[in-house]
Design a protein around this motif. Structure first.
Motif, short mmCIF file in Angstrom:
data_model
loop_
_atom_site.label_atom_id
_atom_site.label_comp_id
_atom_site.label_asym_id
_atom_site.label_seq_id
_atom_site.Cartn_x
_atom_site.Cartn_y
_atom_site.Cartn_z
N ILE A 180 0.84 -1.21 0.00
CA ILE A 180 0.00 0.00 0.00
C ILE A 180 0.87 1.25 0.00
CG2 ILE A 180 -1.70 1.33 1.35
CD1 ILE A 180 -2.83 -1.43 2.25
N GLN A 181 1.80 1.32 0.95
CA GLN A 181 2.63 2.54 1.05
C GLN A 181 3.53 2.70 -0.18
OE1 GLN A 181 2.04 4.83 3.51
NE2 GLN A 181 3.30 6.11 2.16
N PRO A 210 -11.17 -3.79 -1.36
CA PRO A 210 -11.82 -2.47 -1.30
C PRO A 210 -11.22 -1.56 -0.23
CG PRO A 210 -13.47 -4.16 -1.63
CD PRO A 210 -12.16 -4.88 -1.42
N ASP A 211 -10.98 -2.05 0.97
CA ASP A 211 -10.43 -1.19 2.03
C ASP A 211 -9.04 -0.67 1.66
OD1 ASP A 211 -9.70 -3.95 2.30
OD2 ASP A 211 -8.74 -3.48 4.21
N GLN A 212 -8.22 -1.53 1.05
CA GLN A 212 -6.86 -1.11 0.66
C GLN A 212 -6.92 -0.09 -0.48
OE1 GLN A 212 -5.54 -5.06 -0.31
NE2 GLN A 212 -4.79 -5.49 1.75
N ALA A 213 -7.81 -0.34 -1.42
CA ALA A 213 -7.95 0.59 -2.56
C ALA A 213 -8.39 1.96 -2.07
CB ALA A 213 -8.93 0.03 -3.57
N ILE A 214 -9.32 1.98 -1.13
CA ILE A 214 -9.82 3.26 -0.61
C ILE A 214 -8.68 4.04 0.06
CG2 ILE A 214 -11.34 4.29 1.16
CD1 ILE A 214 -13.29 1.87 0.50
N ILE A 216 -5.49 3.87 -0.52
CA ILE A 216 -4.57 4.39 -1.54
C ILE A 216 -5.19 5.59 -2.24
CG2 ILE A 216 -3.50 3.85 -3.79
CD1 ILE A 216 -3.29 0.90 -2.75
N MET A 217 -6.43 5.45 -2.65
CA MET A 217 -7.06 6.50 -3.46
C MET A 217 -7.25 7.79 -2.67
SD MET A 217 -9.53 3.95 -5.55
CE MET A 217 -10.29 5.01 -6.74
N ARG A 218 -7.59 7.65 -1.41
CA ARG A 218 -7.77 8.88 -0.60
C ARG A 218 -6.46 9.62 -0.42
NH1 ARG A 218 -12.86 8.02 3.26
NH2 ARG A 218 -12.34 10.13 3.87
N GLU A 219 -5.39 8.86 -0.25
CA GLU A 219 -4.06 9.48 -0.11
C GLU A 219 -3.65 10.18 -1.40
OE1 GLU A 219 -1.48 9.42 2.33
OE2 GLU A 219 -2.91 8.72 3.82
N LEU A 220 -4.12 9.65 -2.52
CA LEU A 220 -3.68 10.21 -3.82
C LEU A 220 -4.54 11.37 -4.29
CD1 LEU A 220 -2.60 7.02 -5.81
CD2 LEU A 220 -1.20 8.60 -4.47
N GLU A 221 -5.63 11.64 -3.61
CA GLU A 221 -6.53 12.73 -4.04
C GLU A 221 -5.80 14.04 -4.30
OE1 GLU A 221 -9.93 12.87 -1.40
OE2 GLU A 221 -10.62 10.93 -2.16
N PRO A 222 -4.91 14.49 -3.38
CA PRO A 222 -4.25 15.78 -3.63
C PRO A 222 -3.34 15.78 -4.85
CG PRO A 222 -3.82 14.99 -1.39
CD PRO A 222 -4.53 13.90 -2.09
N TYR A 223 -2.97 14.59 -5.35
CA TYR A 223 -2.01 14.50 -6.47
C TYR A 223 -2.72 14.33 -7.80
CZ TYR A 223 1.06 14.15 -2.54
OH TYR A 223 1.72 14.41 -1.36
N ARG A 224 -4.02 14.44 -7.79
CA ARG A 224 -4.88 14.47 -8.96
C ARG A 224 -4.57 13.42 -10.05
NH1 ARG A 224 -4.40 18.75 -11.73
NH2 ARG A 224 -2.76 19.74 -10.55
N LYS A 246 -16.37 6.46 -1.34
CA LYS A 246 -15.40 6.88 -0.32
C LYS A 246 -14.26 7.74 -0.87
CE LYS A 246 -16.79 3.99 3.24
NZ LYS A 246 -18.08 3.79 2.58
N THR A 247 -14.25 7.96 -2.18
CA THR A 247 -13.14 8.76 -2.73
C THR A 247 -13.61 9.56 -3.93
OG1 THR A 247 -11.06 8.61 -3.96
CG2 THR A 247 -12.35 6.62 -3.85
#
Ligand code: GCO
Ligand code: MG
Length: 395
Positions: A180-181, A210-214, A216-224, A246-247
């Protein structure tokens, strides 16, 4: 006009491909792509044994009827093997129609709805490190606006079944919760490397829950991200809804879908932004135009699957669909190996970030059978992933 011959052509110019060639009594013939990575010979057998005999003597212009004959007439519907066989034949029939009408395929689909086709390429490199380091140069050299990276460890030899004859799939290590990281870090490094303007597509390749994908995706939101591709497996539509809610990151999805019906919940629920079906898996041109129309209804854009393991024939059909679709989004140009161009002529190329092609009647591609014979087909498998406990994971 009547069909007189149906040929299957297996070839392996660094990657296995299966082509279909349908010959008519008028001298016009059509070509199609039925490649199914890791199962090519099985598809060829279905065509040779069961579908070709039903085509001989038929009018090649009755494309819809033949589609229904294979899909519904077989009673056992769908699946990757049948849909690949049907798609290859379907493409060849549309190719014949275009050639006999002396019109490029896009004209038969309603004509051009755009002048340019935005495309994206896979960032190349032997290792993930190399890809991340070289990305800015790669973008500059090719004038790309959008690039794509796939989550993963450095690929083992033989990835995508290009390693020649094998008795069993290669095993790649992949422990999702440990990655994930790394996955988040790789995206951020790529963003820093290419700057804010370049679109980045990140293919999670159905590798996470699904939990892992969420996460990752939430962390990546600021990087568009331009979109996150296949964050989870496709089997349970409700999981996709759960991730979606969730994202806010755009989602591209669907290379494993095999029918319009499988796509429907994701489209009608607007759980995805880009539909990424593979035209060899969903039924060729006949089904692709119905699917694009369905997606248009729900404001979902098209981003047809275009990896290296589909041939220039499929890339060309994708291009014809792209130029004639209202809801075109972006096209994957996953071509990484040029040897196939010795076997198949024609097809689009990515130039300065746009896919261009010299349109000829029909699909605009041809197969050099002598050249194809120089690269004999060898059984090859798609790799599998196992985690550190030895359990099978999605590759
Ligand atoms: C993509 C895909 C491919 C698949 C391949 C499997 O987005 O291009 O994920 O790279 O892995 O088609 O055979
Ligand atoms: Mg993908």
């Amino acid at each position: 006009m009547k069909i007189t011959q149906v040929k299957t052509i297996l070839t392996s110019p660094n990657q296995n491909y299966l082509f279909v060639k349908i010959v008519t009594d008028s001298g016009i013939y059509g070509v199609g792509d039925a490649s199914l990575n890791g199962r090519e010979e099985t598809v060829a057998n279905l065509i040779d044994m069961y579908l070709a005999p039903q085509l001989i003597g038929r009018d090649p212009e009755q494309i819809e009827d033949f589609w229904q004959l294979v899909y519904r007439g077989s009673y056992w519907r769908g699946g990757n093997v049948m849909m690949s066989a049907l798609s290859g034949i379907d493409m060849a029939l549309w190719d014949i129609l275009g050639k006999s009408a002396e019109k490029p395929l896009y004209a038969l689909l309603g004509g051009k709805a755009r002048d340019k086709v935005l495309c994206y390429s896979h960032v190349l490199g032997k290792t993930m490190e190399e890809k991340l380091d070289n990305a800015a140069g790669f973008v500059r050299e090719r004038g790309l606006q959008v690039i794509r990276l796939r989550a993963g460890l450095p690929a083992a030899n033989g990835t995508f079944g290009v390693g020649g004859h094998q008795d069993a799939p290669i095993i790649e290590p992949w422990t999702p919760h440990r990655e994930i990281q790394n996955t988040i870090d790789a995206f951020i490094r790529l963003r820093e490397n290419v700057g804010p303007e370049v679109g980045i597509i990140y293919d999670l390749h159905e590798r996470f829950s699904p939990d892992q994908a969420i996460l990752i995706m939430r962390e990546l939101e600021p990087y568009r991200p331009f979109f996150i591709e296949d964050p989870i497996a496709p089997e349970n539509p409700d999981s996709l809804r759960y991730v979606r809610e969730k994202t806010s990151v755009p989602i591209g999805f669907g290379e494993l879908y095999k029918s319009r019906y499988e796509c429907l919940p994701a489209l009608s629920g607007h759980w995805i932004d880009y539909l990424r079906c593979d035209i060899i898996r969903i039924g060729g041109v006949t089904e692709a135009r119905k699917l694009a129309a369905l997606a248009e209804t729900f404001d979902v854009k098209m981003a047809w699957h275009g990896p290296n393991d589909v041939s220039p024939i499929t890339h060309a059909v994708n291009w014809h669909l792209n130029v004639s679709e209202y809801n075109f989004g972006i096209q994957e140009d996953g071509t990484t190996d040029a040897l196939i161009n010795r076997v198949v002529s024609g097809g689009p190329t990515c130039q300065n970030g746009f896919l261009t092609m010299d349109a000829q009647p029909g699909i605009g591609c041809d197969i050099n059978e002598e050249e194809a014979a120089k690269y004999p087909f060898k059984r090859a498998f798609i790799p599998v992933c196992r985690d550190e406990e030895g359990a099978l994971k999605t590759w």
